[in-house]
Write a protein that holds these residues in place. Structure first.
Motif, mmCIF file in Angstrom:
data_model
loop_
_atom_site.group_PDB
_atom_site.id
_atom_site.type_symbol
_atom_site.label_atom_id
_atom_site.label_comp_id
_atom_site.label_asym_id
_atom_site.label_seq_id
_atom_site.Cartn_x
_atom_site.Cartn_y
_atom_site.Cartn_z
ATOM 1 N N HIS A 122 0.796 -1.211 0.017
ATOM 2 C CA HIS A 122 -0.013 -0.109 -0.303
ATOM 3 C C HIS A 122 0.764 1.102 -0.020
ATOM 4 C CE1 HIS A 122 -3.430 -2.842 0.812
ATOM 5 N NE2 HIS A 122 -2.619 -3.331 1.935
ATOM 6 N N THR A 123 1.783 1.391 1.070
ATOM 7 C CA THR A 123 2.479 2.632 1.107
ATOM 8 C C THR A 123 3.989 2.570 1.244
ATOM 9 O OG1 THR A 123 1.992 2.616 3.511
ATOM 10 C CG2 THR A 123 0.298 3.708 2.115
ATOM 11 N N VAL A 124 4.761 3.472 0.870
ATOM 12 C CA VAL A 124 6.191 3.577 1.323
ATOM 13 C C VAL A 124 6.535 4.937 1.540
ATOM 14 C CG1 VAL A 124 8.533 3.478 0.121
ATOM 15 C CG2 VAL A 124 6.625 1.968 -0.369
ATOM 16 N N TYR A 125 7.185 5.122 2.701
ATOM 17 C CA TYR A 125 7.580 6.766 3.454
ATOM 18 C C TYR A 125 8.889 6.446 3.525
ATOM 19 C CZ TYR A 125 8.196 10.211 6.504
ATOM 20 O OH TYR A 125 8.485 11.425 7.285
ATOM 21 N N ARG A 126 9.603 7.482 2.913
ATOM 22 C CA ARG A 126 11.069 7.821 3.343
ATOM 23 C C ARG A 126 11.250 9.323 3.964
ATOM 24 N NH1 ARG A 126 16.090 7.588 0.282
ATOM 25 N NH2 ARG A 126 17.818 8.591 1.797
ATOM 26 N N SER B 262 3.788 0.468 6.864
ATOM 27 C CA SER B 262 3.778 1.096 8.221
ATOM 28 C C SER B 262 4.435 -0.273 9.227
ATOM 29 C CB SER B 262 2.470 1.453 8.440
ATOM 30 O OG SER B 262 2.048 2.666 7.839
ATOM 31 N N ARG B 263 4.946 -1.255 8.498
ATOM 32 C CA ARG B 263 5.150 -2.378 9.298
ATOM 33 C C ARG B 263 6.457 -2.913 8.997
ATOM 34 N NH1 ARG B 263 1.079 -4.930 6.061
ATOM 35 N NH2 ARG B 263 2.014 -6.249 4.631
ATOM 36 N N LYS B 264 7.414 -2.568 7.930
ATOM 37 C CA LYS B 264 8.833 -2.914 7.706
ATOM 38 C C LYS B 264 9.452 -1.429 7.556
ATOM 39 C CE LYS B 264 10.306 -6.434 5.061
ATOM 40 N NZ LYS B 264 10.459 -7.292 3.738
ATOM 41 N N LEU B 265 10.560 -1.553 8.716
ATOM 42 C CA LEU B 265 11.319 -0.487 8.854
ATOM 43 C C LEU B 265 12.693 -0.771 8.135
ATOM 44 C CD1 LEU B 265 12.067 2.336 10.126
ATOM 45 C CD2 LEU B 265 12.541 1.145 12.100
ATOM 46 N N VAL B 266 13.204 0.097 7.561
ATOM 47 C CA VAL B 266 14.769 -0.165 6.919
ATOM 48 C C VAL B 266 15.103 1.200 7.118
ATOM 49 C CG1 VAL B 266 16.135 -0.485 4.961
ATOM 50 C CG2 VAL B 266 13.950 -1.714 5.095
ATOM 51 N N ARG B 267 16.160 1.112 8.045
ATOM 52 C CA ARG B 267 17.062 2.365 8.410
ATOM 53 C C ARG B 267 18.392 2.481 7.634
ATOM 54 N NH1 ARG B 267 19.066 4.100 14.453
ATOM 55 N NH2 ARG B 267 20.465 5.858 13.577
ATOM 56 N N ILE C 142 14.781 -3.474 10.517
ATOM 57 C CA ILE C 142 14.550 -3.570 12.114
ATOM 58 C C ILE C 142 13.203 -4.136 12.255
ATOM 59 C CG2 ILE C 142 14.372 -2.206 14.193
ATOM 60 C CD1 ILE C 142 16.393 -0.004 12.811
ATOM 61 N N GLU C 143 13.165 -5.140 13.024
ATOM 62 C CA GLU C 143 12.059 -5.704 13.364
ATOM 63 C C GLU C 143 11.318 -5.657 14.723
ATOM 64 O OE1 GLU C 143 12.949 -9.777 12.310
ATOM 65 O OE2 GLU C 143 13.123 -9.394 10.321
ATOM 66 N N ASP C 144 12.220 -4.832 15.548
ATOM 67 C CA ASP C 144 11.276 -4.369 16.825
ATOM 68 C C ASP C 144 10.094 -3.694 16.704
ATOM 69 O OD1 ASP C 144 11.707 -4.293 19.754
ATOM 70 O OD2 ASP C 144 11.679 -1.996 19.293
ATOM 71 N N ASP C 145 9.189 -4.175 17.413
ATOM 72 C CA ASP C 145 7.572 -3.604 17.190
ATOM 73 C C ASP C 145 7.717 -2.062 17.786
ATOM 74 O OD1 ASP C 145 6.656 -5.706 15.902
ATOM 75 O OD2 ASP C 145 5.672 -6.548 17.580
#
Length: 177
Positions: free
Chosen positions: A20-24, A125-130, A145-148
């Motif tokens: 659905h969405t990608v945010y940077r 909103s659920r998969k975070l990539v730093r 990063i998988e920490d909720d």
């Protein structure tokens, strides 16, 4: 638990897997991306450029938009803008036209709102990539990063940044670009 993703095919695949969405969030005033250097130099010289390095990204944005998938981005910038930041604002018009909504927050607002000082991507909103960069602003790769709790915090930062962000065209007009 974290997992590292190197620049290249595995990292690019993330942009084809989301639903659905990608945010940077971008937090740097300068990035060292060798593929855009020719266009950057042409921009500084005032010369026309069709920006061939950006075409595959624009195609990806158009395809995502045609399928109802949304790309958004907030850039935190220092005013007065660096040459690179001005180039980014100029380039963003093409990305916006292709379907990515890029907005701007000035660094003083970002500091006051306690926004992060690191770049990241947030997929659905659920998969975070730093994002990780070296001292020369060259992209080294991403850390999944998988920490909720950390993912929730980055969603909060996304929403706070978006709340304070200025649309690209309005920001460009303010900056005379």
């Amino acid at each position: 638990m974290t997992r590292l993703i190197q620049p290249g095919a595995e990292f690019r695949q993330l942009f084809h897997e989301f639903e659905h969405t990608v945010y940077r969030l971008e937090t740097r005033n300068d990035y060292d991306a060798s593929y855009e250097q020719d266009s950057f130099q042409r921009y500084l010289a005032g010369d026309p450029d069709d920006m061939p390095w950006m075409q595959s990204w624009l195609d990806l944005l158009r395809d995502a938009a045609s399928h109802g998938r949304r790309f958004t981005r907030v850039r935190i910038v220092t005013v007065p803008l660096t040459d690179y930041s001005r180039f980014g604002v100029w380039c963003a018009r093409l990305m916006n036209e292709a379907g990515e909504d890029i907005r701007y927050v000035t660094r003083d607002v970002a500091v006051a709102e306690e926004l992060p000082t690191h770049d990241y991507w947030l997929f659905d909103s659920r998969k975070l990539v730093r994002m990780h960069f070296d001292d020369s602003n060259h992209f080294l790769g991403g850390e999944v990063i998988e920490d909720d709790a950390e993912i929730v915090q980055h969603n909060y930062w996304r929403d706070a940044a978006w709340h304070h962000a200025i649309e690209r065209d309005d920001f460009a007009a303010q900056q005379g670009i």
